[in-house]
Design a protein around this motif. Structure first.
Motif, PDB file in Angstrom:
ATOM      1  N   ILE A 202       0.835  -1.200   0.000  1.00 47.84           N
ATOM      2  CA  ILE A 202       0.000   0.000   0.000  1.00 47.84           C
ATOM      3  C   ILE A 202       0.871   1.252   0.000  1.00 47.84           C
ATOM      4  O   ILE A 202       0.634   2.209  -0.738  1.00 47.84           O
ATOM      5  CB  ILE A 202      -0.935   0.003   1.231  1.00 47.84           C
ATOM      6  CG1 ILE A 202      -2.098  -0.977   1.017  1.00 47.84           C
ATOM      7  CG2 ILE A 202      -1.469   1.402   1.519  1.00 47.84           C
ATOM      8  CD1 ILE A 202      -3.128  -0.514   0.023  1.00 47.84           C
ATOM      9  N   MET A 203       1.905   1.245   0.831  1.00 42.37           N
ATOM     10  CA  MET A 203       2.792   2.413   0.940  1.00 42.37           C
ATOM     11  C   MET A 203       3.490   2.707  -0.382  1.00 42.37           C
ATOM     12  O   MET A 203       3.704   3.867  -0.747  1.00 42.37           O
ATOM     13  CB  MET A 203       3.833   2.191   2.035  1.00 42.37           C
ATOM     14  CG  MET A 203       3.264   2.023   3.446  1.00 42.37           C
ATOM     15  SD  MET A 203       2.408   3.482   4.042  1.00 42.37           S
ATOM     16  CE  MET A 203       2.011   2.948   5.714  1.00 42.37           C
ATOM     17  N   ARG A 204       3.867   1.669  -1.103  1.00 37.37           N
ATOM     18  CA  ARG A 204       4.599   1.858  -2.359  1.00 37.37           C
ATOM     19  C   ARG A 204       3.668   2.195  -3.526  1.00 37.37           C
ATOM     20  O   ARG A 204       4.059   2.892  -4.459  1.00 37.37           O
ATOM     21  CB  ARG A 204       5.411   0.603  -2.684  1.00 37.37           C
ATOM     22  CG  ARG A 204       6.588   0.375  -1.748  1.00 37.37           C
ATOM     23  CD  ARG A 204       7.316  -0.916  -2.089  1.00 37.37           C
ATOM     24  NE  ARG A 204       8.533  -1.083  -1.320  1.00 37.37           N
ATOM     25  CZ  ARG A 204       8.590  -1.616  -0.102  1.00 37.37           C
ATOM     26  NH1 ARG A 204       7.485  -2.059   0.468  1.00 37.37           N
ATOM     27  NH2 ARG A 204       9.734  -1.716   0.548  1.00 37.37           N
ATOM     28  N   LEU A 205       2.437   1.705  -3.475  1.00 35.82           N
ATOM     29  CA  LEU A 205       1.536   1.811  -4.623  1.00 35.82           C
ATOM     30  C   LEU A 205       0.738   3.109  -4.635  1.00 35.82           C
ATOM     31  O   LEU A 205       0.506   3.679  -5.697  1.00 35.82           O
ATOM     32  CB  LEU A 205       0.573   0.609  -4.609  1.00 35.82           C
ATOM     33  CG  LEU A 205      -0.456   0.534  -5.740  1.00 35.82           C
ATOM     34  CD1 LEU A 205       0.241   0.310  -7.084  1.00 35.82           C
ATOM     35  CD2 LEU A 205      -1.446  -0.594  -5.463  1.00 35.82           C
ATOM     36  N   CYS A 206       0.314   3.579  -3.479  1.00 36.98           N
ATOM     37  CA  CYS A 206      -0.675   4.649  -3.410  1.00 36.98           C
ATOM     38  C   CYS A 206      -0.042   6.030  -3.503  1.00 36.98           C
ATOM     39  O   CYS A 206       1.066   6.262  -3.032  1.00 36.98           O
ATOM     40  CB  CYS A 206      -1.483   4.527  -2.120  1.00 36.98           C
ATOM     41  SG  CYS A 206      -2.456   3.001  -2.032  1.00 36.98           S
ATOM     42  N   HIS A 207      -0.788   6.942  -4.102  1.00 34.55           N
ATOM     43  CA  HIS A 207      -0.375   8.340  -4.180  1.00 34.55           C
ATOM     44  C   HIS A 207      -0.766   9.094  -2.909  1.00 34.55           C
ATOM     45  O   HIS A 207      -0.064  10.014  -2.487  1.00 34.55           O
ATOM     46  CB  HIS A 207      -1.021   9.019  -5.386  1.00 34.55           C
ATOM     47  CG  HIS A 207      -0.725   8.337  -6.682  1.00 34.55           C
ATOM     48  ND1 HIS A 207      -1.692   7.797  -7.498  1.00 34.55           N
ATOM     49  CD2 HIS A 207       0.448   8.065  -7.293  1.00 34.55           C
ATOM     50  CE1 HIS A 207      -1.129   7.251  -8.562  1.00 34.55           C
ATOM     51  NE2 HIS A 207       0.163   7.404  -8.455  1.00 34.55           N
ATOM     52  N   ARG A 208      -1.921   8.736  -2.342  1.00 32.90           N
ATOM     53  CA  ARG A 208      -2.393   9.336  -1.098  1.00 32.90           C
ATOM     54  C   ARG A 208      -2.974   8.239  -0.212  1.00 32.90           C
ATOM     55  O   ARG A 208      -3.334   7.165  -0.688  1.00 32.90           O
ATOM     56  CB  ARG A 208      -3.501  10.368  -1.363  1.00 32.90           C
ATOM     57  CG  ARG A 208      -3.077  11.624  -2.063  1.00 32.90           C
ATOM     58  CD  ARG A 208      -4.202  12.679  -2.046  1.00 32.90           C
ATOM     59  NE  ARG A 208      -5.403  12.226  -2.729  1.00 32.90           N
ATOM     60  CZ  ARG A 208      -6.588  12.087  -2.136  1.00 32.90           C
ATOM     61  NH1 ARG A 208      -6.734  12.336  -0.837  1.00 32.90           N
ATOM     62  NH2 ARG A 208      -7.643  11.690  -2.832  1.00 32.90           N
ATOM     63  N   LEU A 209      -3.085   8.560   1.079  1.00 30.72           N
ATOM     64  CA  LEU A 209      -3.724   7.664   2.026  1.00 30.72           C
ATOM     65  C   LEU A 209      -4.821   8.412   2.779  1.00 30.72           C
ATOM     66  O   LEU A 209      -4.700   9.606   3.039  1.00 30.72           O
ATOM     67  CB  LEU A 209      -2.727   7.119   3.053  1.00 30.72           C
ATOM     68  CG  LEU A 209      -1.597   6.211   2.577  1.00 30.72           C
ATOM     69  CD1 LEU A 209      -0.739   5.800   3.767  1.00 30.72           C
ATOM     70  CD2 LEU A 209      -2.138   4.990   1.864  1.00 30.72           C
ATOM     71  N   GLN A 210      -5.870   7.681   3.115  1.00 30.62           N
ATOM     72  CA  GLN A 210      -6.858   8.168   4.065  1.00 30.62           C
ATOM     73  C   GLN A 210      -7.049   7.080   5.105  1.00 30.62           C
ATOM     74  O   GLN A 210      -7.328   5.927   4.769  1.00 30.62           O
ATOM     75  CB  GLN A 210      -8.186   8.510   3.390  1.00 30.62           C
ATOM     76  CG  GLN A 210      -9.239   9.027   4.384  1.00 30.62           C
ATOM     77  CD  GLN A 210     -10.369   9.769   3.713  1.00 30.62           C
ATOM     78  OE1 GLN A 210     -10.239  10.232   2.573  1.00 30.62           O
ATOM     79  NE2 GLN A 210     -11.496   9.905   4.394  1.00 30.62           N
ATOM     80  N   ALA A 211      -6.875   7.437   6.362  1.00 32.70           N
ATOM     81  CA  ALA A 211      -7.001   6.482   7.454  1.00 32.70           C
ATOM     82  C   ALA A 211      -8.267   6.762   8.236  1.00 32.70           C
ATOM     83  O   ALA A 211      -8.569   7.919   8.547  1.00 32.70           O
ATOM     84  CB  ALA A 211      -5.786   6.574   8.380  1.00 32.70           C
ATOM     85  N   ILE A 212      -9.027   5.682   8.528  1.00 31.15           N
ATOM     86  CA  ILE A 212     -10.207   5.841   9.363  1.00 31.15           C
ATOM     87  C   ILE A 212     -10.159   4.840  10.510  1.00 31.15           C
ATOM     88  O   ILE A 212      -9.581   3.756  10.380  1.00 31.15           O
ATOM     89  CB  ILE A 212     -11.526   5.700   8.559  1.00 31.15           C
ATOM     90  CG1 ILE A 212     -11.641   4.319   7.905  1.00 31.15           C
ATOM     91  CG2 ILE A 212     -11.643   6.787   7.515  1.00 31.15           C
ATOM     92  CD1 ILE A 212     -12.964   4.120   7.189  1.00 31.15           C
ATOM     93  N   ALA A 213     -10.758   5.218  11.614  1.00 31.12           N
ATOM     94  CA  ALA A 213     -10.854   4.351  12.787  1.00 31.12           C
ATOM     95  C   ALA A 213     -12.133   4.697  13.516  1.00 31.12           C
ATOM     96  O   ALA A 213     -12.479   5.883  13.649  1.00 31.12           O
ATOM     97  CB  ALA A 213      -9.645   4.529  13.710  1.00 31.12           C
ATOM     98  N   GLN A 214     -12.852   3.669  13.921  1.00 28.08           N
ATOM     99  CA  GLN A 214     -14.129   3.853  14.621  1.00 28.08           C
ATOM    100  C   GLN A 214     -15.055   4.797  13.866  1.00 28.08           C
ATOM    101  O   GLN A 214     -15.747   5.640  14.453  1.00 28.08           O
ATOM    102  CB  GLN A 214     -13.885   4.354  16.049  1.00 28.08           C
ATOM    103  CG  GLN A 214     -13.082   3.370  16.891  1.00 28.08           C
ATOM    104  CD  GLN A 214     -12.849   3.851  18.307  1.00 28.08           C
ATOM    105  OE1 GLN A 214     -12.733   5.049  18.549  1.00 28.08           O
ATOM    106  NE2 GLN A 214     -12.789   2.916  19.244  1.00 28.08           N
TER     107      GLN A 214
END
Length: 248
Positions: A202-214
């Protein structure tokens, strides 16, 4: 010019009193890969279901290329170019690999001849030529995954939402799939969301990240920025994940 993006706008989802998503917004632009990350049960798949119409939010909207599509059914959204894969593969088990891909192209409006060309190209692209005449029910899990993604691409999506696409694959199969996915945004002018727990990929492939929790967004932005956010580390990654990436 209309902004080419798929958006969830302040979406809230509740299931029998449980708030699965709480005022979550997301933007997927064309020609980018967005990684949607978070612990199990955080609301990632629910958010995909909202974008594709399988789940109706209690508040918030979904827009595609500037158009409010909140009232559209899943099939209507698919015809507008919003395609997905599922955590559990959903192929037509009594059809061959070729037929599984062909039916998606025809459903999108391609002629049988044009669909045949699409099938040939996708079988080559995903190294599935040897399985052309095999029933989908005879495939191993990793090959099923590849057929499912090829079938989605046969419908010529604008936005492709992949829920754990590398699940069931070994390390080599997963790496090969990610190489193919990395080329797609530019080659096909589409946006991709990927949910997966294989964080190095995921770290190598993606241009951006969005993290969600609860059910809430706890971080979004560039890959390096998001993976270092204290809230993300605490909720999902763990400090050792950041350190191992630094030494990769």
């Amino acid at each position: 010019m209309v902004n080419q993006s798929l958006k969830a706008n302040s979406v809230t989802v509740e299931f029998v009193g449980l708030r699965a998503l709480d005022n979550v917004s997301l933007t997927l632009n064309r020609r980018e890969i967005l990684g949607l990350i978070g612990p199990n049960g955080s609301g990632k798949t629910t958010l995909i279901n909202v974008l594709t119409g399988q789940v109706k939010p209690v508040s918030g909207t979904v827009t595609c290329d500037g158009e409010d599509i909140s009232a559209l059914l899943p099939r209507e959204r698919a015809l507008r170019g919003i395609l997905r894969s599922f955590q559990t593969v959903r192929l037509f088990s009594n059809l061959t690999v070729e037929e599984n891909i062909e039916v998606a192209a025809i459903a999108k409006g391609s002629s049988r001849r044009a669909a045949g060309r699409i099938v040939d190209r996708l079988l080559e692209e995903f190294s599935l030529g040897a399985y052309r005449a095999e029933l989908a029910s005879s495939l191993n899990y990793g090959d099923e995954r590849r057929v499912e993604i090829a079938r989605a691409l046969a419908a010529e999506p604008k936005y492709l939402l992949l829920d754990e696409p590398a699940a069931g694959m070994n390390e080599d199969e997963s790496a090969t799939l990610m190489q193919v996915l990395a080329r797609l945004p530019q080659e096909r002018d589409l946006g991709i969301i990927i949910i997966d727990h294989d964080m190095p990929l995921i770290m190598r492939l993606c241009h951006r990240l969005q993290a969600i929790a609860q059910g809430k967004t706890i971080g979004e932005g560039g890959v390096d920025e998001v993976r270092r956010l204290p809230a993300v580390i605490e909720a999902y990654l763990g400090a050792d994940a950041v350190e191992s990436e630094d030494h990769a």
